[in-house]
Design a protein around this motif. Structure first.
Motif, PDB file in Angstrom:
ATOM      1  N   LYS A 151       1.215  -1.253  -0.210  1.00  0.00           N
ATOM      2  CA  LYS A 151       0.173   0.162   0.436  1.00  0.00           C
ATOM      3  C   LYS A 151       1.242   1.385   0.275  1.00  0.00           C
ATOM      4  CE  LYS A 151      -4.167  -2.306   2.330  1.00  0.00           C
ATOM      5  NZ  LYS A 151      -5.218  -1.612   2.997  1.00  0.00           N
ATOM      6  N   LYS A 185       1.259  -6.147 -13.910  1.00  0.00           N
ATOM      7  CA  LYS A 185       0.535  -7.175 -12.297  1.00  0.00           C
ATOM      8  C   LYS A 185       1.143  -7.857 -11.242  1.00  0.00           C
ATOM      9  CE  LYS A 185      -4.150  -8.391 -10.855  1.00  0.00           C
ATOM     10  NZ  LYS A 185      -5.820  -8.311 -11.887  1.00  0.00           N
ATOM     11  N   ARG A 219      -6.839 -11.122   0.750  1.00  0.00           N
ATOM     12  CA  ARG A 219      -8.187 -10.542  -0.166  1.00  0.00           C
ATOM     13  C   ARG A 219      -8.908  -9.090   0.075  1.00  0.00           C
ATOM     14  NH1 ARG A 219      -8.546 -16.306  -1.236  1.00  0.00           N
ATOM     15  NH2 ARG A 219      -7.318 -16.515  -2.975  1.00  0.00           N
ATOM     16  N   LYS A 239      -8.318  -5.319  -0.557  1.00  0.00           N
ATOM     17  CA  LYS A 239      -9.293  -5.372  -2.034  1.00  0.00           C
ATOM     18  C   LYS A 239      -8.776  -4.269  -2.591  1.00  0.00           C
ATOM     19  CE  LYS A 239     -12.210  -3.469   1.498  1.00  0.00           C
ATOM     20  NZ  LYS A 239     -13.914  -4.648   2.203  1.00  0.00           N
ATOM     21  N   ASP A 240      -8.181  -3.383  -2.130  1.00  0.00           N
ATOM     22  CA  ASP A 240      -7.996  -1.436  -2.915  1.00  0.00           C
ATOM     23  C   ASP A 240      -7.270  -1.254  -3.696  1.00  0.00           C
ATOM     24  OD1 ASP A 240     -10.824  -0.704  -1.998  1.00  0.00           O
ATOM     25  OD2 ASP A 240      -8.864   0.485  -0.024  1.00  0.00           O
ATOM     26  N   GLU A 241      -6.032  -2.510  -3.403  1.00  0.00           N
ATOM     27  CA  GLU A 241      -5.373  -2.828  -4.462  1.00  0.00           C
ATOM     28  C   GLU A 241      -5.367  -3.877  -5.594  1.00  0.00           C
ATOM     29  OE1 GLU A 241      -3.181  -0.364  -3.658  1.00  0.00           O
ATOM     30  OE2 GLU A 241      -3.749  -0.415  -1.967  1.00  0.00           O
ATOM     31  N   SER A 242      -6.597  -4.791  -5.964  1.00  0.00           N
ATOM     32  CA  SER A 242      -6.907  -5.627  -7.083  1.00  0.00           C
ATOM     33  C   SER A 242      -6.750  -5.050  -8.186  1.00  0.00           C
ATOM     34  CB  SER A 242      -8.558  -5.948  -6.887  1.00  0.00           C
ATOM     35  OG  SER A 242      -9.056  -5.165  -6.983  1.00  0.00           O
ATOM     36  N   ASP A 243      -7.121  -3.876  -8.488  1.00  0.00           N
ATOM     37  CA  ASP A 243      -6.773  -3.635  -9.966  1.00  0.00           C
ATOM     38  C   ASP A 243      -5.248  -3.788 -10.561  1.00  0.00           C
ATOM     39  OD1 ASP A 243      -5.601  -1.334  -8.249  1.00  0.00           O
ATOM     40  OD2 ASP A 243      -5.756   0.055  -9.408  1.00  0.00           O
ATOM     41  N   ILE A 244      -4.634  -4.312  -9.140  1.00  0.00           N
ATOM     42  CA  ILE A 244      -2.851  -4.218  -9.745  1.00  0.00           C
ATOM     43  C   ILE A 244      -2.343  -5.150  -8.514  1.00  0.00           C
ATOM     44  CG2 ILE A 244      -1.996  -2.103  -9.335  1.00  0.00           C
ATOM     45  CD1 ILE A 244      -0.818  -2.578  -7.159  1.00  0.00           C
ATOM     46  N   THR A 259      -3.227 -10.017  -7.882  1.00  0.00           N
ATOM     47  CA  THR A 259      -3.873 -11.030  -7.404  1.00  0.00           C
ATOM     48  C   THR A 259      -3.050 -11.465  -6.370  1.00  0.00           C
ATOM     49  OG1 THR A 259      -4.533 -11.020  -9.267  1.00  0.00           O
ATOM     50  CG2 THR A 259      -5.089 -13.304  -8.774  1.00  0.00           C
TER      51      THR A 259
END
Length: 237
Positions: free
Chosen positions: A55, A64, A223, A227-232, A234
């Motif tokens: 973060k 990713k 997860r 969850k706020d970093e899910s765009d970068i 998995t």
């Protein structure tokens, strides 16, 4: 001496590549130079540290990321495939866990210390401690064993003794995954025998199923917290 000198001189020569039957061969071992530079992995011991690092945006990430829960006590943060079809391991998280002596008979004092320091306090631990801390040190003939359950004599007062059935199987919560995660309940077989005094042991009785539950619990925790970093990234287990 001369032989070693000759080998050294030969080693300085450039490799020779020959083509035989359409295949290329070299007279020396060759190592391919990677196209992309890779950083040394950062070592951590808590999931919180990994979450904070991701973060913080301290390091610029290319593409990713993959958060891989390798085992109940190990998580790796890796990059996507690079030009060499390799992944760069950016972070390795290894939990600091006690070494629990399972499948091994221990003396009464060592067993009690293990139970108090390496297991979460729950009803199962209390049942085991009630027996382990009060069992009377007598001959093996005074212990009953039908192959499934055992009986032992324990002290229940200053001058009183009772014969009880040792609890089996017993559900315990050993420290075997990250502290941020609730430890996974596991069934154990609790056994006693008479050797140099009373000896006690715990044997895992779930076939290792706890590992699957622990890995899934770690993955779900990550997860939720990432969850706020899910765009970068998995998270996989």
């Amino acid at each position: 001496m001369i032989k070693d000198a000759i080998k050294y001189v030969v080693g300085l020569a450039a490799p020779t590549v020959q083509e035989i039957n359409g295949e290329q061969y070299s007279d020396k071992d060759l190592n391919r130079v990677p196209r992309d530079l890779r950083a040394r992995s950062i070592e951590m011991s808590t999931l919180g540290s990994l979450i904070e690092y991701i973060k913080s945006g301290t390091d610029p990430f290319k593409g990713k990321l993959l958060v891989h829960v390798v085992a109940p006590d190990t998580v790796e943060l890796t990059s996507q495939l690079d030009g060499d079809r390799c992944r760069e391991t950016l972070v390795t998280v290894k939990a600091n866990l006690p070494r629990i002596k399972l499948d091994t008979y221990l003396g009464q004092e060592e067993f009690i210390i293990m139970m108090q320091s390496q297991f979460v306090n729950n009803e199962g631990r209390e049942d085991v401690m009630a027996v382990a801390g009060n069992v009377v040190d007598q001959t093996v003939a005074n212990y009953g064993d039908d192959g499934v359950s055992q009986r032992a004599t324990i002290s229940t007062g200053v001058a009183s003794k009772d014969a009880i059935i040792i609890p089996n199987p017993v559900e315990l919560l050993p420290y075997r995954t990250f502290q941020e995660i609730q430890q996974i309940p596991t069934n154990f077989i609790f056994r006693m025998r008479n050797g140099a005094g009373v000896q006690m042991a715990l044997f895992e009785a779930d076939g290792g199923a706890w590992k699957v539950d622990a890995v899934q619990a770690v993955a779900e925790y990550l997860r939720q917290n990432l969850k706020d970093e899910s765009d970068i990234l998995t998270v996989i287990a």
